[in-house]
Write a protein that holds these residues in place. Sequence first.
Motif, PDB file in Angstrom:
ATOM      1  N   SER A   1      41.651   5.709  35.704  1.00 26.24           N
ATOM      2  CA  SER A   1      42.374   5.443  36.951  1.00 26.24           C
ATOM      3  C   SER A   1      42.451   3.950  37.238  1.00 26.24           C
ATOM      4  CB  SER A   1      41.688   6.174  38.109  1.00 26.24           C
ATOM      5  OG  SER A   1      42.267   5.820  39.347  1.00 26.24           O
TER       6      SER A   1
ATOM      7  N   ILE B   1      44.779   2.102  34.772  1.00 27.22           N
ATOM      8  CA  ILE B   1      46.176   2.338  35.153  1.00 27.22           C
ATOM      9  C   ILE B   1      46.554   1.464  36.342  1.00 27.22           C
ATOM     10  CG2 ILE B   1      47.749   4.040  36.156  1.00 27.22           C
ATOM     11  CD1 ILE B   1      46.400   6.164  34.450  1.00 27.22           C
TER      12      ILE B   1
ATOM     13  N   GLY C   1      46.814   3.718  30.738  1.00 31.24           N
ATOM     14  CA  GLY C   1      45.418   4.105  30.951  1.00 31.24           C
ATOM     15  C   GLY C   1      44.544   3.780  29.764  1.00 31.24           C
TER      16      GLY C   1
ATOM     17  N   VAL D   1      44.448   6.639  41.165  1.00 35.34           N
ATOM     18  CA  VAL D   1      45.515   7.183  40.325  1.00 35.34           C
ATOM     19  C   VAL D   1      44.947   8.390  39.596  1.00 35.34           C
ATOM     20  CG1 VAL D   1      47.186   6.761  38.486  1.00 35.34           C
ATOM     21  CG2 VAL D   1      46.498   4.880  39.996  1.00 35.34           C
ATOM     22  N   GLU D   2      45.585   9.515  39.751  1.00 33.38           N
ATOM     23  CA  GLU D   2      45.145  10.749  39.086  1.00 33.38           C
ATOM     24  C   GLU D   2      46.113  11.087  37.956  1.00 33.38           C
ATOM     25  OE1 GLU D   2      42.564  12.660  39.410  1.00 33.38           O
ATOM     26  OE2 GLU D   2      41.628  11.892  41.243  1.00 33.38           O
ATOM     27  N   VAL D   3      45.561  11.415  36.800  1.00 31.88           N
ATOM     28  CA  VAL D   3      46.378  11.881  35.677  1.00 31.88           C
ATOM     29  C   VAL D   3      46.255  13.399  35.633  1.00 31.88           C
ATOM     30  CG1 VAL D   3      46.777  11.765  33.191  1.00 31.88           C
ATOM     31  CG2 VAL D   3      45.927   9.743  34.416  1.00 31.88           C
TER      32      VAL D   3
ATOM     33  N   SER E   1      51.479  13.396  33.626  1.00 26.83           N
ATOM     34  CA  SER E   1      52.074  12.615  34.706  1.00 26.83           C
ATOM     35  C   SER E   1      50.980  12.108  35.634  1.00 26.83           C
ATOM     36  CB  SER E   1      53.097  13.445  35.478  1.00 26.83           C
ATOM     37  OG  SER E   1      52.464  14.543  36.098  1.00 26.83           O
ATOM     38  N   ARG E   2      51.359  11.210  36.533  1.00 24.44           N
ATOM     39  CA  ARG E   2      50.359  10.578  37.397  1.00 24.44           C
ATOM     40  C   ARG E   2      50.717  10.748  38.859  1.00 24.44           C
ATOM     41  NH1 ARG E   2      51.785   6.115  33.252  1.00 24.44           N
ATOM     42  NH2 ARG E   2      53.725   6.940  34.089  1.00 24.44           N
TER      43      ARG E   2
ATOM     44  N   TRP F   1      49.833   8.782  42.661  1.00 26.06           N
ATOM     45  CA  TRP F   1      49.491   7.410  43.016  1.00 26.06           C
ATOM     46  C   TRP F   1      49.090   7.255  44.475  1.00 26.06           C
ATOM     47  CZ3 TRP F   1      50.184   3.583  39.171  1.00 26.06           C
ATOM     48  CH2 TRP F   1      50.855   4.007  38.021  1.00 26.06           C
TER      49      TRP F   1
ATOM     50  N   GLN G   1      48.960  10.254  47.021  1.00 22.06           N
ATOM     51  CA  GLN G   1      49.145  10.790  45.680  1.00 22.06           C
ATOM     52  C   GLN G   1      50.597  11.173  45.374  1.00 22.06           C
ATOM     53  OE1 GLN G   1      46.131  11.463  43.147  1.00 22.06           O
ATOM     54  NE2 GLN G   1      46.250   9.531  44.280  1.00 22.06           N
TER      55      GLN G   1
ATOM     56  N   SER H   1      53.823  11.528  43.204  1.00 23.45           N
ATOM     57  CA  SER H   1      53.971  11.781  41.771  1.00 23.45           C
ATOM     58  C   SER H   1      54.929  10.780  41.138  1.00 23.45           C
ATOM     59  CB  SER H   1      54.497  13.194  41.544  1.00 23.45           C
ATOM     60  OG  SER H   1      55.841  13.298  42.025  1.00 23.45           O
ATOM     61  N   ASP H   2      54.890  10.704  39.802  1.00 23.11           N
ATOM     62  CA  ASP H   2      55.846   9.864  39.081  1.00 23.11           C
ATOM     63  C   ASP H   2      57.277  10.234  39.440  1.00 23.11           C
ATOM     64  OD1 ASP H   2      53.940   8.364  37.696  1.00 23.11           O
ATOM     65  OD2 ASP H   2      53.885   9.727  35.996  1.00 23.11           O
TER      66      ASP H   2
END
Length: 345
Positions: free
Chosen positions: A216, A219, A231, A286-288, A293-294, A296, A300, A302-303
């Motif tokens: 995270s 990224i 990442g 940042v969560e994968v 996809s991530r 943010w 949170q 999304s992309d």
Amino acid sequence: MDDAARDPVPQAVTAGEYVALLRDARRRSGLTYRDIARRASAAGHWLPPSTLATMLGRTTLPRERTVVAMLAAIGTPAGEVERLLGMRRDIEARLDERDRCETQPARDTADPRPGVDPAPGVDPVPPEPPRSRAPRPVRRWLRPALLAVVGVLTVGTTGVLLPKAVATVDDAPTADCPLVLRQGMYGPCVLDLQEHLVAGGLAVPVDGWFGPDTTSRVIAFQAMGGMPVSGIADGRVLDELADAPPVPPTWSEERIGKYLRLVFPEDPGGAVRVARCLSGLDPYRVEVVADGSRRWGLFQFSDTELSRLGVDGRTALDPGWNIRAARDVWSRAGGFGHWRCAPSP
């Protein structure tokens, strides 16, 4: 008067004095931090300019491996390397002895006269058994590293002695580190990466484990530096971490809470609750997800949402933007139903 009397060998008895000796050695070398970093890398050490600057800017005892890397890079004669490392070990031993004395249990203040019982209802406290001091870890890497400094030396065009080869270091980042660090790896190379992330303003557990938290932060660093976001810590990421200024200071939870209440006056408690559930109120989170996809920032995004809004990850990590964008979603949806988050137990 002999030469030794006119020019005594510098000595240090405290950590601060020892760092001052290292600063003087660096100054006398005439090399910049970047020069030293390049020469250290050529000798098989990993010594970014920021690490060197941090070491020479403090008054705490530096790591032995960092001292070895600097001394090798500036061409310190082998005998002087041995002397300085011996001096460091002496200072470290004194500091350990002082810490051990300070942590000794207080002397028993109960009446020492024989036949005097403790107060009624109070169990006597048995004295703490003396602790055996664990043996100091053997620095397996030190002697080979010193032998490399003592060993094959060449004189460069500037007359500075440079090590031609260096032995492998067991427990320190060296040329043996992988060219790419990625999630799942463990060891001193990851530890150094984490230390540089923290120094750059991205808090992460410094435990040597490249887990989701480290991913995270890598990224986030890539996004804020305008780099390709993967990442994965490759050579460019490590170079940027060594040279780049810290990331903008993160907002405190108090500041985030105040801004959320300002932007969501209709349901301030709900806004704080959802943001905390989604990101732990961490603006740089940042969560994968499983599909790669991530997501943010505080809410949170999304992309896909960022693409639709025409912004990049750097913008999404700005807490002000993230909260305002969440307000727009909230207004269109008529509440927080857009987000699904199960709070941790």
